[in-house]
Each structure stands twice: as C-alpha cells, then as structure tokens.
Design a protein around this motif. Structure first.
Motif, PDB file in Angstrom:
ATOM      1  N   PHE A 164       0.834  -1.200   0.000  1.00 24.68           N
ATOM      2  CA  PHE A 164       0.000   0.000   0.000  1.00 24.68           C
ATOM      3  C   PHE A 164       0.873   1.257   0.000  1.00 24.68           C
ATOM      4  O   PHE A 164       1.709   1.452   0.885  1.00 24.68           O
ATOM      5  N   ASP A 165       0.644   2.110  -1.018  1.00 30.37           N
ATOM      6  CA  ASP A 165       1.365   3.386  -1.087  1.00 30.37           C
ATOM      7  C   ASP A 165       0.489   4.387  -1.812  1.00 30.37           C
ATOM      8  O   ASP A 165      -0.699   4.143  -2.054  1.00 30.37           O
ATOM      9  N   ARG A 171      -2.446   2.270   4.889  1.00 29.30           N
ATOM     10  CA  ARG A 171      -3.792   1.706   5.050  1.00 29.30           C
ATOM     11  C   ARG A 171      -3.788   0.173   4.983  1.00 29.30           C
ATOM     12  O   ARG A 171      -4.846  -0.446   4.860  1.00 29.30           O
ATOM     13  N   ALA A 172      -2.612  -0.446   5.070  1.00 31.58           N
ATOM     14  CA  ALA A 172      -2.530  -1.906   4.944  1.00 31.58           C
ATOM     15  C   ALA A 172      -3.337  -2.610   6.024  1.00 31.58           C
ATOM     16  O   ALA A 172      -4.093  -3.544   5.738  1.00 31.58           O
ATOM     17  N   ALA A 224      -0.066  -8.077   3.487  1.00 28.60           N
ATOM     18  CA  ALA A 224      -0.453  -6.671   3.352  1.00 28.60           C
ATOM     19  C   ALA A 224       0.574  -5.837   4.102  1.00 28.60           C
ATOM     20  O   ALA A 224       0.766  -6.024   5.310  1.00 28.60           O
ATOM     21  N   ALA A 225       1.258  -4.947   3.390  1.00 26.92           N
ATOM     22  CA  ALA A 225       2.293  -4.118   4.006  1.00 26.92           C
ATOM     23  C   ALA A 225       2.242  -2.722   3.415  1.00 26.92           C
ATOM     24  O   ALA A 225       1.761  -2.517   2.300  1.00 26.92           O
ATOM     25  N   ASP A 226       2.730  -1.753   4.182  1.00 24.04           N
ATOM     26  CA  ASP A 226       2.840  -0.375   3.692  1.00 24.04           C
ATOM     27  C   ASP A 226       4.231  -0.165   3.104  1.00 24.04           C
ATOM     28  O   ASP A 226       5.227  -0.669   3.624  1.00 24.04           O
ATOM     29  N   ASN A 227       4.304   0.569   2.022  1.00 19.39           N
ATOM     30  CA  ASN A 227       5.554   0.778   1.310  1.00 19.39           C
ATOM     31  C   ASN A 227       6.466   1.723   2.092  1.00 19.39           C
ATOM     32  O   ASN A 227       6.118   2.880   2.322  1.00 19.39           O
ATOM     33  N   GLY A 228       7.625   1.231   2.463  1.00 17.45           N
ATOM     34  CA  GLY A 228       8.590   2.046   3.188  1.00 17.45           C
ATOM     35  C   GLY A 228       9.755   2.498   2.336  1.00 17.45           C
ATOM     36  O   GLY A 228      10.729   3.059   2.854  1.00 17.45           O
ATOM     37  N   PHE A 274      -9.413   0.961  -1.637  1.00 16.93           N
ATOM     38  CA  PHE A 274      -7.958   1.057  -1.466  1.00 16.93           C
ATOM     39  C   PHE A 274      -7.227   1.085  -2.814  1.00 16.93           C
ATOM     40  O   PHE A 274      -6.011   1.221  -2.854  1.00 16.93           O
ATOM     41  N   GLY A 275      -7.986   0.912  -3.898  1.00 19.38           N
ATOM     42  CA  GLY A 275      -7.396   0.925  -5.234  1.00 19.38           C
ATOM     43  C   GLY A 275      -7.139  -0.447  -5.823  1.00 19.38           C
ATOM     44  O   GLY A 275      -6.686  -0.558  -6.969  1.00 19.38           O
ATOM     45  N   VAL A 276      -7.430  -1.504  -5.072  1.00 18.38           N
ATOM     46  CA  VAL A 276      -7.193  -2.867  -5.540  1.00 18.38           C
ATOM     47  C   VAL A 276      -8.304  -3.273  -6.511  1.00 18.38           C
ATOM     48  O   VAL A 276      -9.486  -3.019  -6.268  1.00 18.38           O
ATOM     49  N   SER A 277      -7.928  -3.911  -7.624  1.00 17.60           N
ATOM     50  CA  SER A 277      -8.885  -4.385  -8.625  1.00 17.60           C
ATOM     51  C   SER A 277      -9.324  -5.811  -8.319  1.00 17.60           C
ATOM     52  O   SER A 277      -8.497  -6.670  -7.986  1.00 17.60           O
TER      53      SER A 277
END
Length: 309
Positions: A164-165, A171-172, A224-228, A274-277
């Motif tokens: 997630f970015d 928001r993960a 599910a992870a947030d982009n660091g 969240f933008g996921v298709s």
C-alpha cells in the motif's frame, strides 16, 4: 488447497508465452508447474480494439504447486507493477529440513525468473531473512523469494503480497481488517495473522504502518504491508483478484461491499476503496461463456448478472 480467490495477471498479447515461461522456470527449479490455454476470444462480436485478438487465447491458467494464477490476454491498457507481487516461501521443511537444498532451489528459481528481468532487491541476507531476493521478471511481474524460518507458522509456497502506497499509504492494516470482514462467511473463515510495524518513520510510512502483515481468507493467505521505500507504485488492473461466487446473491453482496469506483466497473471488474482491482464472477463462468452471444452480453455489463449472459 481450496482456492476461491485467483490472482489474474494482465498480459499485453503475451499470455500463452508468459504461461510457458512460468511453467518452464518453476519446473526447471524442481517445482510442480504447468500452463494451459483456458479460453479463447471469439472470432466475431468483438469491440474494435479487441479484433486483433480474434481467436487468440483470452485466459491462460498457470498452476504452481497448489496455487493457480490466470493470465489475461489483452491490450496495453494496464501492466503489472510491484504493488502486488508474489511471495515465494522457501521453508526448509519443504525439503525435509535441508536448508542448503532450500537455498539452492531459491537461488535457481531466482535465476530462472530473472532472465530478461531485473532485481528490485538483490539476492542476499536481510534483517528479516537469511536469504531473499525481489525479482521483477521480463513481463513486469514481481516475485519475492524468501528463505523462511522453519520454526515459524507454516504458510503456503505462493502468497499474493499487497503493498500500500500513494493514496493508500499506511492503510494496509485497515484494508486487511476490511477484507477479513467482507469474506468472513467463506468456508474456513478468515483471520488476521502476524503483524509487524516499522517502529519508526521509513520512507513515506509512519512508525505505526505495517512493515509486514498477513491475513487469511478460507485456506488462502495474503500479505499486506505499507511501502517504506519512499516510492509510489499504486494498484492497477495489472494484477487483479478474481473471486469465484456460487450464485447471484453472493455476487451482489461482494459487489456492494467492494466496489468504490463506479467508472471502473466493467465486465465483472471493480476497484475497491484502497485501489485494488477485483473480478467478481460466477464459479461456472467458463460454462456460461459457451452460451450463444455470451461474450457480447458480458461486454455490456458492469456487475455480472448471470441470467443475462
């Protein structure tokens, strides 16, 4: 493993070639893998931009061990990116506890997948794994190969990994919680697995954001992870998640719960908050598409209505 959610990978006219590449790469590294043309475009009733694909493969099914992926043959509208990758867990227990063999298989598969591609993170030792590499293959699909700790909780070999970015940065955890609630009625239930926050601001991720998280839907695990990294990729239809539904009531419920971008609704495809298709389709979609005029009927739909196909 019962697989209700099947990742779909968008291919620009190369689905059959891509499937053969994956079957060859995984087989060469000692894994069970196959590729098969599942459906073809009709020869008539196509939209203008689809006419060059008349009679060519529409979907190609790739089987990697117990996990199925579907390659969708289409135009250049979308392409995969690292926002959804595939984690490959090399647990020494898969190799009778032989860590050296696990390392050998990991290195061999990374080499096969990397032909014509690039390493997003080079092969080596990292704080979270004694051996890890992130490969983006020649078709733009990302694979994370990781030597895992055999003392940890057992996980499947292939796990879809959502990063997630951009508009969905940090928001993960929220997304994982939401998906677990939406699919709670899935046989086998759902659950939140392990979570590890960054602990300090990293790239665009806050200290509380997830460096690693996981959740389960039925028998399937997802990351599910947030982009660091500080970079933004953003979810696209380059990789979508296909949900097979038993009846119209289930299609209606999931469509209502997931669809958040009306302009993205097309032929059973939707984009969530969240933008996921996602693709919300009947389990017997292949059978339904054999009906006369089914392809033309599907092109006119947003949410799939089974009786109208």
């Amino acid at each position: 493993m019962s697989q209700r959610i099947i990742p779909n990978i968008w291919c620009t006219g190369t689905a059959e070639e891509t499937g053969e590449f994956y079957a060859r790469a995984f087989s060469s590294a000692g894994f069970s893998a196959s590729s098969e043309v599942e459906s073809r475009y009709p020869t008539e009733g196509l939209l203008d931009f689809q006419k060059p694909l008349a009679g060519k493969p529409l979907t190609v099914a790739v089987q990697i061990e117990n996990t199925q992926l579907i390659l969708v043959n289409a135009g250049p509208e979308f392409s995969p990116n690292p926002s959804i990758s595939f984690m490959l867990n090399f647990d020494p227990l898969m190799f009778d506890g032989d860590e050296s063999l696990a390392r050998e298989r990991l290195t061999g598969l990374a080499r096969e997948l990397g032909v014509g591609g690039t390493d997003l993170m080079p092969l080596g030792e990292y704080p979270f794994s004694a051996l890890y590499v992130w490969v983006q293959d020649r078709y733009g699909v990302s694979w994370q190969l990781m030597l895992t700790n055999p003392e940890g909780d057992p996980r499947p070999f292939v796990i879809p990994a959502l990063m997630f970015d951009g508009p969905s940065q940090d928001r993960a955890a929220e997304a994982a919680d939401y998906y677990v609630s939406v699919f709670a009625s899935t046989p086998g239930g759902t659950e939140i697995g392990n979570r590890s926050p960054y602990g300090q601001p990293t790239g665009k991720a806050s200290a509380e954001a997830l460096a690693f998280g996981e959740f389960r839907i039925g028998e399937q695990w997802f990351m599910a992870a947030d982009n660091g990294s500080g970079q933004d990729h953003g979810f696209t239809s380059g990789v979508s998640l296909q949900v097979n539904c038993d009846d119209q009531a289930e299609i209606d419920r999931l469509w209502e719960a997931l669809s958040a971008v009306p302009q993205a609704e097309q032929c059973g495809w939707l984009v969530d908050q969240f933008g996921v298709s996602w693709q919300v389709v009947p389990t017997n979609m292949g059978e339904l598409m054999e009906r006369e005029g089914a392809f033309e009927h599907l092109l006119a739909m947003k949410k799939i209505v089974i009786v109208d196909i």
